[in-house]
Design a protein around this motif. Sequence first.
Motif, PDB file in Angstrom:
ATOM      1  N   ARG A 555       0.798  -1.255   0.023  1.00 34.64           N
ATOM      2  CA  ARG A 555      -0.032   0.061  -0.128  1.00 34.64           C
ATOM      3  C   ARG A 555       0.784   1.377   0.039  1.00 34.64           C
ATOM      4  O   ARG A 555       0.495   2.337  -0.653  1.00 34.64           O
ATOM      5  CB  ARG A 555      -0.958   0.034   1.284  1.00 34.64           C
ATOM      6  N   GLU A 556       2.094   1.201   0.781  1.00 34.83           N
ATOM      7  CA  GLU A 556       2.891   2.371   0.771  1.00 34.83           C
ATOM      8  C   GLU A 556       3.283   2.619  -0.681  1.00 34.83           C
ATOM      9  O   GLU A 556       3.796   3.745  -1.191  1.00 34.83           O
ATOM     10  CB  GLU A 556       3.964   2.181   1.660  1.00 34.83           C
ATOM     11  N   HIS A 557       3.608   1.535  -1.293  1.00 33.51           N
ATOM     12  CA  HIS A 557       4.536   1.797  -2.528  1.00 33.51           C
ATOM     13  C   HIS A 557       3.312   2.305  -3.823  1.00 33.51           C
ATOM     14  O   HIS A 557       3.728   3.029  -4.541  1.00 33.51           O
ATOM     15  CB  HIS A 557       5.018   0.408  -2.988  1.00 33.51           C
ATOM     16  N   VAL A 558       1.952   1.754  -3.213  1.00 32.94           N
ATOM     17  CA  VAL A 558       1.107   2.196  -4.251  1.00 32.94           C
ATOM     18  C   VAL A 558       0.623   3.626  -3.961  1.00 32.94           C
ATOM     19  O   VAL A 558       0.541   4.406  -5.089  1.00 32.94           O
ATOM     20  CB  VAL A 558      -0.250   1.293  -4.143  1.00 32.94           C
ATOM     21  N   ARG A 559       0.796   4.051  -2.992  1.00 30.16           N
ATOM     22  CA  ARG A 559       0.417   5.544  -2.741  1.00 30.16           C
ATOM     23  C   ARG A 559       1.617   6.569  -3.192  1.00 30.16           C
ATOM     24  O   ARG A 559       1.354   7.432  -3.548  1.00 30.16           O
ATOM     25  CB  ARG A 559       0.160   5.919  -1.259  1.00 30.16           C
ATOM     26  N   ALA A 560       2.841   5.918  -3.044  1.00 31.45           N
ATOM     27  CA  ALA A 560       3.957   6.763  -3.348  1.00 31.45           C
ATOM     28  C   ALA A 560       4.016   6.944  -4.967  1.00 31.45           C
ATOM     29  O   ALA A 560       4.199   7.947  -5.474  1.00 31.45           O
ATOM     30  CB  ALA A 560       5.283   6.161  -2.858  1.00 31.45           C
ATOM     31  N   ARG A 561       3.669   5.790  -5.661  1.00 31.25           N
ATOM     32  CA  ARG A 561       3.401   5.789  -7.067  1.00 31.25           C
ATOM     33  C   ARG A 561       2.321   6.733  -7.536  1.00 31.25           C
ATOM     34  O   ARG A 561       2.501   7.451  -8.657  1.00 31.25           O
ATOM     35  CB  ARG A 561       3.295   4.295  -7.643  1.00 31.25           C
ATOM     36  N   GLU A 562       1.118   6.766  -7.017  1.00 28.65           N
ATOM     37  CA  GLU A 562       0.136   7.699  -7.117  1.00 28.65           C
ATOM     38  C   GLU A 562       0.606   8.871  -7.055  1.00 28.65           C
ATOM     39  O   GLU A 562      -0.044   9.739  -7.919  1.00 28.65           O
ATOM     40  CB  GLU A 562      -0.996   7.159  -6.493  1.00 28.65           C
ATOM     41  N   LEU A 563       1.087   9.436  -5.919  1.00 31.76           N
ATOM     42  CA  LEU A 563       1.487  10.768  -5.580  1.00 31.76           C
ATOM     43  C   LEU A 563       2.872  11.324  -6.885  1.00 31.76           C
ATOM     44  O   LEU A 563       2.387  12.211  -7.238  1.00 31.76           O
ATOM     45  CB  LEU A 563       2.294  10.783  -4.514  1.00 31.76           C
ATOM     46  N   GLN A 564       3.671  10.257  -7.070  1.00 32.84           N
ATOM     47  CA  GLN A 564       4.551  10.517  -8.357  1.00 32.84           C
ATOM     48  C   GLN A 564       3.714  10.729  -9.576  1.00 32.84           C
ATOM     49  O   GLN A 564       4.168  11.711 -10.353  1.00 32.84           O
ATOM     50  CB  GLN A 564       5.619   9.561  -8.442  1.00 32.84           C
ATOM     51  N   GLU A 565       2.655   9.932  -9.765  1.00 32.57           N
ATOM     52  CA  GLU A 565       2.067   9.875 -11.159  1.00 32.57           C
ATOM     53  C   GLU A 565       1.275  11.348 -11.168  1.00 32.57           C
ATOM     54  O   GLU A 565       1.110  12.139 -12.266  1.00 32.57           O
ATOM     55  CB  GLU A 565       0.928   8.909 -11.273  1.00 32.57           C
ATOM     56  N   LEU A 566       0.785  11.816 -10.000  1.00 32.69           N
ATOM     57  CA  LEU A 566       0.101  13.076  -9.893  1.00 32.69           C
ATOM     58  C   LEU A 566       0.828  14.217 -10.282  1.00 32.69           C
ATOM     59  O   LEU A 566       0.565  15.394 -10.913  1.00 32.69           O
ATOM     60  CB  LEU A 566      -0.505  13.275  -8.489  1.00 32.69           C
ATOM     61  N   SER A 567       2.498  14.367  -9.606  1.00 33.67           N
ATOM     62  CA  SER A 567       3.156  15.413  -9.993  1.00 33.67           C
ATOM     63  C   SER A 567       3.847  15.257 -11.227  1.00 33.67           C
ATOM     64  O   SER A 567       4.348  16.384 -11.879  1.00 33.67           O
ATOM     65  CB  SER A 567       4.145  15.417  -8.785  1.00 33.67           C
ATOM     66  N   GLU A 568       4.037  14.205 -11.713  1.00 31.99           N
ATOM     67  CA  GLU A 568       4.601  13.884 -13.133  1.00 31.99           C
ATOM     68  C   GLU A 568       3.793  13.124 -14.076  1.00 31.99           C
ATOM     69  O   GLU A 568       3.820  11.821 -14.036  1.00 31.99           O
ATOM     70  CB  GLU A 568       5.861  13.168 -12.827  1.00 31.99           C
ATOM     71  N   PRO A 569       2.699  13.639 -14.473  1.00 25.10           N
ATOM     72  CA  PRO A 569       1.951  12.748 -15.363  1.00 25.10           C
ATOM     73  C   PRO A 569       2.262  12.032 -16.403  1.00 25.10           C
ATOM     74  O   PRO A 569       1.812  10.911 -16.849  1.00 25.10           O
ATOM     75  CB  PRO A 569       0.613  13.804 -15.889  1.00 25.10           C
ATOM     76  N   GLN A 570       3.491  12.442 -17.044  1.00 26.11           N
ATOM     77  CA  GLN A 570       4.059  11.713 -18.000  1.00 26.11           C
ATOM     78  C   GLN A 570       5.066  10.689 -17.345  1.00 26.11           C
ATOM     79  O   GLN A 570       5.759   9.943 -18.570  1.00 26.11           O
ATOM     80  CB  GLN A 570       4.812  12.767 -19.112  1.00 26.11           C
ATOM     81  N   ALA A 571       5.372  10.367 -16.201  1.00 28.69           N
ATOM     82  CA  ALA A 571       6.480   9.510 -15.841  1.00 28.69           C
ATOM     83  C   ALA A 571       5.900   8.158 -16.257  1.00 28.69           C
ATOM     84  O   ALA A 571       4.823   7.795 -16.303  1.00 28.69           O
ATOM     85  CB  ALA A 571       6.615   9.798 -14.409  1.00 28.69           C
ATOM     86  N   LYS A 572       6.922   7.348 -16.682  1.00 29.39           N
ATOM     87  CA  LYS A 572       6.745   6.183 -17.045  1.00 29.39           C
ATOM     88  C   LYS A 572       6.800   5.137 -15.753  1.00 29.39           C
ATOM     89  O   LYS A 572       7.246   5.238 -14.671  1.00 29.39           O
ATOM     90  CB  LYS A 572       7.842   5.371 -17.973  1.00 29.39           C
ATOM     91  N   ASP A 573       5.751   4.223 -15.762  1.00 30.11           N
ATOM     92  CA  ASP A 573       5.678   3.189 -14.468  1.00 30.11           C
ATOM     93  C   ASP A 573       6.908   2.610 -14.353  1.00 30.11           C
ATOM     94  O   ASP A 573       7.734   2.173 -15.287  1.00 30.11           O
ATOM     95  CB  ASP A 573       4.474   2.173 -14.811  1.00 30.11           C
ATOM     96  N   ARG A 574       7.508   2.387 -13.138  1.00 39.39           N
ATOM     97  CA  ARG A 574       8.449   1.483 -12.503  1.00 39.39           C
ATOM     98  C   ARG A 574       7.886   0.360 -11.713  1.00 39.39           C
ATOM     99  O   ARG A 574       8.354   0.465 -10.500  1.00 39.39           O
ATOM    100  CB  ARG A 574       9.290   2.448 -11.844  1.00 39.39           C
ATOM    101  N   PRO A 575       7.435  -0.757 -12.425  1.00 37.95           N
ATOM    102  CA  PRO A 575       7.140  -1.697 -11.310  1.00 37.95           C
ATOM    103  C   PRO A 575       8.172  -2.660 -10.747  1.00 37.95           C
ATOM    104  O   PRO A 575       9.246  -2.449 -11.446  1.00 37.95           O
ATOM    105  CB  PRO A 575       6.391  -2.777 -12.215  1.00 37.95           C
ATOM    106  N   SER A 576       8.077  -3.182  -9.514  1.00 37.68           N
ATOM    107  CA  SER A 576       9.080  -4.043  -8.773  1.00 37.68           C
ATOM    108  C   SER A 576       9.543  -4.925  -9.639  1.00 37.68           C
ATOM    109  O   SER A 576       8.691  -5.867  -9.912  1.00 37.68           O
ATOM    110  CB  SER A 576       8.806  -4.161  -7.526  1.00 37.68           C
ATOM    111  N   PRO A 577      10.606  -5.350 -10.006  1.00 38.94           N
ATOM    112  CA  PRO A 577      11.040  -6.656 -10.305  1.00 38.94           C
ATOM    113  C   PRO A 577      10.814  -7.789  -9.437  1.00 38.94           C
ATOM    114  O   PRO A 577      10.695  -7.739  -8.190  1.00 38.94           O
ATOM    115  CB  PRO A 577      12.562  -6.498 -10.630  1.00 38.94           C
ATOM    116  N   ALA A 578      10.607  -9.026 -10.076  1.00 35.43           N
ATOM    117  CA  ALA A 578      10.337 -10.151  -9.122  1.00 35.43           C
ATOM    118  C   ALA A 578      11.179 -11.401  -9.699  1.00 35.43           C
ATOM    119  O   ALA A 578      11.371 -11.695 -10.979  1.00 35.43           O
ATOM    120  CB  ALA A 578       8.861 -10.415  -9.067  1.00 35.43           C
ATOM    121  N   ALA A 579      11.578 -12.076  -8.814  1.00 36.28           N
ATOM    122  CA  ALA A 579      12.278 -13.231  -9.483  1.00 36.28           C
ATOM    123  C   ALA A 579      11.298 -14.135 -10.146  1.00 36.28           C
ATOM    124  O   ALA A 579      10.398 -14.716  -9.769  1.00 36.28           O
ATOM    125  CB  ALA A 579      12.847 -14.213  -8.215  1.00 36.28           C
ATOM    126  N   GLY A 580      11.693 -14.286 -11.318  1.00 33.51           N
ATOM    127  CA  GLY A 580      10.865 -15.181 -12.298  1.00 33.51           C
ATOM    128  C   GLY A 580       9.472 -14.808 -12.520  1.00 33.51           C
ATOM    129  O   GLY A 580       8.691 -15.430 -13.182  1.00 33.51           O
TER     130      GLY A 580
END
Length: 662
Positions: A555-580
């Motif tokens: 939830r903390e990462h989702v909220r942080a991403r939403e705030l970033q998207e709000l301030s930088e509407p054109q920023a590309k998404d940066r999903p977390s990597p996962a093993a496999g």
Amino acid sequence: MLNKARAGIIEWAAKDILQKFTLFKGVLSALIALQVKGLSKSFGAEEIFSDVSFVLEVGEKAGLVGPNGAGKTTLLRCVTGEETPDAGEVTEALELGYLEQIPQYPPGTTLFEAVLEVFADLISLRGQLRELEQAMGEEPERLERTMQAYAEVTEQYERSGGFSCESMVRRITAGLGFNEADLAREINTFSGGEKTRAGLARLLAREPEILLLDEPTNHLDLEGIEWLEGYLKGYRGSMLLISHDRYFLDQVTGKTLELDHGSLERFSGNYSRYLVLKAEKDAAQAKAYEKQQKEIRTTEEYIDKYRAGIKSKQARGRQSQLDRLERLKAPETSGVIKLKGGGQQVTGSGNIVLEVSELSFGFAGKQLLDQVSFQLQQGEKVSLVGRNGVGKSTLLKLIKGELAPQAGQVRLGSRVQPGYYDQEHAGLDDRNRVIGELTANFAMGETEARDYLGAFLFQGDDVFKPVRDLSGGEKGRLSFLKLFLSRPNFLILDEPTNHLDIVSRGIIEEYLRGFPGTILSVSHDRYFLDKVTGRTLELEQAAIHNYLGNYTYYREHVRARELQELSEPQAKDRPSPAAGAKVQERPKLNKAKTRAQIASLEQNIEVMEARLGELTGLLADPVTYQDEAEAKNLVQEYKLLEEQIPEIYAEWEKLTDLLANS
């Protein structure tokens, strides 16, 4: 003279004390929203609770907790008057609202109409305003009296929130997971869960001064639970809340009432603080009990030793002391699940436990999974989250093999032995008795089966109950026991804590935390997810998104991403990597920006409707027409607002519908 003076002083002091006491009582009563005194209730020979008393202060939010069957819902029903207590009284100083049973609606009633119906008094006032407006033009001889009445009704209408009731209906229903199309649906066609949510919407829309809520998060997905949590945190009234959602209790409540073994006790603080205080109290009570028992044993030994000897007089004296002693009660404990071997040994598996590759599935024209790929490694404890209906249970059934993929594949790793917990308890045979459910599926006799069932709270004749007659919680316990006995090394859990009381949830959590195998769990219990899981998979828009942490981390990462998207509407998404894990692109809709636009529109609507109310009052005042130019400007502004408000509502509906269906 001196005596008269003293008498006068005493009389004055007595009056002053009485005056201050009366004032204090008035202030105290003004702070009390709800008072319960000496409430008792029995059903036949079974006593549910006795001499229960508590006070709910104005603005106070309290959680009511206790094991299943303790009588929490019965207590709430006694407070509302739905049940008649055997003794005691309930005093409500303010308006009380209770989540009603599903009412019957006239055929054709839409969701919007059903929720708006709680504002019937305001709709009536609105009708009076229209009648008075018409009378102004048709009865000029009574204009002054009509305008005075119009001003009074307008003031009452505005004070009661008449200008914002439609927007409130839309805001609350949207928060509870309904979209704009749902508002036009006939409510009698809704499912039981949808009707329960509609009932909650009706209650919240009316904003009573005291809210009584019994498991309000039932039938809500995580997004809806979080919306309700935020709404109730900001609620200005008083609240008494029953919930098994410990995370929800922690966020919303500031006092905890525990109902157990027929009595009620108050603890300051939220649920987590209550656990600390209760543990301290129980430890102190157990210590005091053991100390007294030791003293009693020592005294009894002395009496037995010297009863007939030269110290018989002292022995009789000690016997008298023992007879007068007020004996402490042994600490009472509620029945909880007792699992054997929290660090259970299971057979090992290969490093890759589950591999999902390019998996696709859908039905009825709805794509639930679109080329989804991810892996689970040995020993991982992973949660699967997402909105209701997004396809979480479907994905679990595909993993289990109950459904066949339409594309892609699901592969279990080497030496993997899966065990599946189904929230519908499909693995139970209704034709069996409880004990037969074990003896028919496992190599054990009745004595061993009774031992296991006793550990899972099936005592005495309970073991002979037909499975079909068990409650939801009993079926949950029996299903979990069967899972435990099957010794899997990969647990697939679909809402494992449903219908269990809080204490039993904690026991299962401790077992699963020590489980040496792999876990994949779907759950709305955020407290459970935080305690048990260390990785989160979010299913959204038919794709999987990976987060390398528990629910709070996610939830903390989702909220942080939403705030970033709000301030930088054109920023590309940066999903977390996962093993496999193959993490797919997120949907293009900027949810944070859309929510901000919706909030801005709601604020504009509120301001404009408030101004419309002001203008209504001004145009009803004869003084306004003394300045002809000013009156004309006010009329033009009124007409402009009448045109603009529906347009903004249309934009609001468009965005909320877009967000709900994203």
